[in-house]
Scaffold this active site. Structure first.
Site, PDB file in Angstrom:
ATOM      1  N   ASN A   1      -2.751  -3.274  -1.834  1.00 25.22           N
ATOM      2  CA  ASN A   1      -1.903  -2.248  -2.885  1.00 25.22           C
ATOM      3  C   ASN A   1      -2.468  -2.414  -3.759  1.00 25.22           C
ATOM      4  OD1 ASN A   1      -0.849   0.064  -3.483  1.00 25.22           O
ATOM      5  ND2 ASN A   1       1.405  -0.379  -3.332  1.00 25.22           N
TER       6      ASN A   1
ATOM      7  N   LYS B   1      -2.296  -0.035  -5.862  1.00 20.19           N
ATOM      8  CA  LYS B   1      -0.946   0.932  -7.468  1.00 20.19           C
ATOM      9  C   LYS B   1      -2.401   0.608  -7.620  1.00 20.19           C
ATOM     10  CE  LYS B   1       2.675  -2.375  -6.612  1.00 20.19           C
ATOM     11  NZ  LYS B   1       3.412  -2.940  -6.023  1.00 20.19           N
TER      12      LYS B   1
ATOM     13  N   HIS C   1       6.576   4.396  -0.291  1.00 20.61           N
ATOM     14  CA  HIS C   1       7.004   3.194  -0.819  1.00 20.61           C
ATOM     15  C   HIS C   1       7.940   3.112  -2.021  1.00 20.61           C
ATOM     16  CE1 HIS C   1       5.574   0.124  -4.108  1.00 20.61           C
ATOM     17  NE2 HIS C   1       4.474  -0.696  -3.153  1.00 20.61           N
TER      18      HIS C   1
ATOM     19  N   GLU D   1      10.056  -4.225   2.588  1.00 24.08           N
ATOM     20  CA  GLU D   1       9.850  -4.267   0.802  1.00 24.08           C
ATOM     21  C   GLU D   1      11.172  -4.315   0.311  1.00 24.08           C
ATOM     22  OE1 GLU D   1       6.137  -3.942  -0.067  1.00 24.08           O
ATOM     23  OE2 GLU D   1       6.180  -2.300  -0.263  1.00 24.08           O
TER      24      GLU D   1
ATOM     25  N   GLY E   1       7.168  -6.224  -7.058  1.00 25.69           N
ATOM     26  CA  GLY E   1       6.816  -6.590  -8.425  1.00 25.69           C
ATOM     27  C   GLY E   1       7.179  -7.259  -9.340  1.00 25.69           C
TER      28      GLY E   1
ATOM     29  N   SER F   1       6.271  -9.127  -3.794  1.00 22.56           N
ATOM     30  CA  SER F   1       6.396 -10.933  -4.648  1.00 22.56           C
ATOM     31  C   SER F   1       5.120 -11.959  -3.718  1.00 22.56           C
ATOM     32  CB  SER F   1       7.407 -11.674  -5.047  1.00 22.56           C
ATOM     33  OG  SER F   1       7.761 -10.341  -6.372  1.00 22.56           O
TER      34      SER F   1
ATOM     35  N   GLY G   1       1.078  -5.950  -3.512  1.00 19.65           N
ATOM     36  CA  GLY G   1       0.695  -5.695  -4.978  1.00 19.65           C
ATOM     37  C   GLY G   1      -0.349  -6.561  -5.265  1.00 19.65           C
TER      38      GLY G   1
HETATM   39  C1  PEP Z   1       3.793  -3.245  -3.169  1.00 17.39           C
HETATM   40  O1  PEP Z   1       3.169  -2.859  -3.911  1.00 17.39           O
HETATM   41  O2  PEP Z   1       4.074  -2.865  -1.999  1.00 17.39           O
HETATM   42  C2  PEP Z   1       4.404  -4.752  -3.248  1.00 17.39           C
HETATM   43  C3  PEP Z   1       4.653  -5.496  -2.517  1.00 17.39           C
HETATM   44  O3  PEP Z   1       3.856  -5.604  -4.632  1.00 17.39           O
HETATM   45  P1  PEP Z   1       3.900  -7.307  -5.209  1.00 17.39           P
HETATM   46  O4  PEP Z   1       2.993  -7.557  -4.399  1.00 17.39           O
HETATM   47  O5  PEP Z   1       3.836  -6.560  -6.690  1.00 17.39           O
HETATM   48  O6  PEP Z   1       5.317  -7.690  -4.869  1.00 17.39           O
END
Ligand code: PEP
Length: 254
Positions: free
Chosen positions: A12, A14, A97, A169, A175, A213, A234
């Site tokens: 992702n 983003k 999300h 998630e 994040g 993460s 992400g």
């Molecule tokens: C995401 O955007 O779905 C995500 C898991 O972000 P990150 O890996 O940065 O935590």
């Protein structure tokens, strides 16, 4: 990991990358050799979509939409429909999300409307579910997930053989650098799979991935878990070095 298990590597991007940066990363990824067990999908910004689809036109890497609207066409300034993403070459679509739910106030009801629109196309929905820190601390995590899954899947009309991906998630892990313990992610993935099968049918194709993460140094621990069929990443997916390390780790676990 059995031979037949697919590993979903979902990237992702983003709002991290503009068009030129997205195409440059896609060009570098196109050169990577993957194994047949790896299903890699990148979710670029809508502006970068056609450039990225073009880069992957002769590769096995798929492209997905980060967000869709549930009406096909109309006076809906700024929105893009699932049908339009499908026509533009997408194969997957994120829905629900945590950033959409918590920064833009999207509800379980809206996620359900989007899933129905996604299923009216050939896109594979990637439903994101997860609890906040407060909900976890007060022991409500499983209850929150069950409500999200029930709202999305109860009495859903879909053709035979439709594939569903659910991304567990936890909001507190997205994040933040605070990744979920892999055993806990596995426990939640098992519950999600059970609810998914119950609502969509015993033979339905429901795959659960973990997101929050994920980094090169922790991805292997998630991929080892039997109910975790991959990762949604992400920040670490938007950089070539960290994403390639994650891909490498996945390749060694097949
Ligand atoms: C995401 O955007 O779905 C995500 C898991 O972000 P990150 O890996 O940065 O935590």
């Amino acid at each position: 990991m059995t031979d037949s298990k697919k590993i979903y590597l979902l990237a992702n991007w983003k709002m991290y990358l503009d068009l030129a940066e997205s195409v440059a990363l896609a060009t570098a990824l196109r050169a990577q050799k993957l194994s047949p067990e790896i299903v890699m999908t990148v979710f670029p910004s809508a502006l970068a979509l056609s450039g990225v689809v073009n880069e992957f036109s002769d590769s096995d890497i798929a492209v997905g939409a980060q967000n869709t609207y549930f009406v096909d066409k109309g006076g809906l300034t700024g929105e893009i429909s699932a049908a339009m993403f499908a026509a533009a070459g997408c194969q997957y679509a994120l829905v629900g999300h945590s950033e959409r739910r918590h920064l833009f106030g999207e509800s379980n009801h809206l996620a359900r409307q989007k899933i129905e629109a996604i299923l009216a196309t050939n896109l594979v929905p990637v439903l994101c579910v997860g609890e906040t820190k407060e909900q976890r601390d007060s022991g409500e995590a499983a209850e929150v997930l069950e409500a999200q899954i029930r709202s999305a899947f109860t009495d859903l009309t879909c053709g035979q053989g439709r594939q569903f991906i659910v991304a567990y998630e936890p909001v507190w892990a997205v994040g933040t650098g605070a990744a979920c313990d892999p055993f806990e992610a596995e426990r939640m993935a098992g519950l999600i799979e059970t609810w998914g099968r119950l609502l969509l049918g015993e033979n339905s194709e429901v795959f659960v991935v973990y997101g929050g993460s994920v980094r090169p140094d922790n991805v292997a621990a998630y991929l080892k878990e039997p109910h975790v069929s991959g990762v949604l990443v992400g920040a670490a997916s938007s950089r070539l070095d960290t994403w390639l390390e994650i891909v490498q780790s996945a390749l060694t676990s097949v």
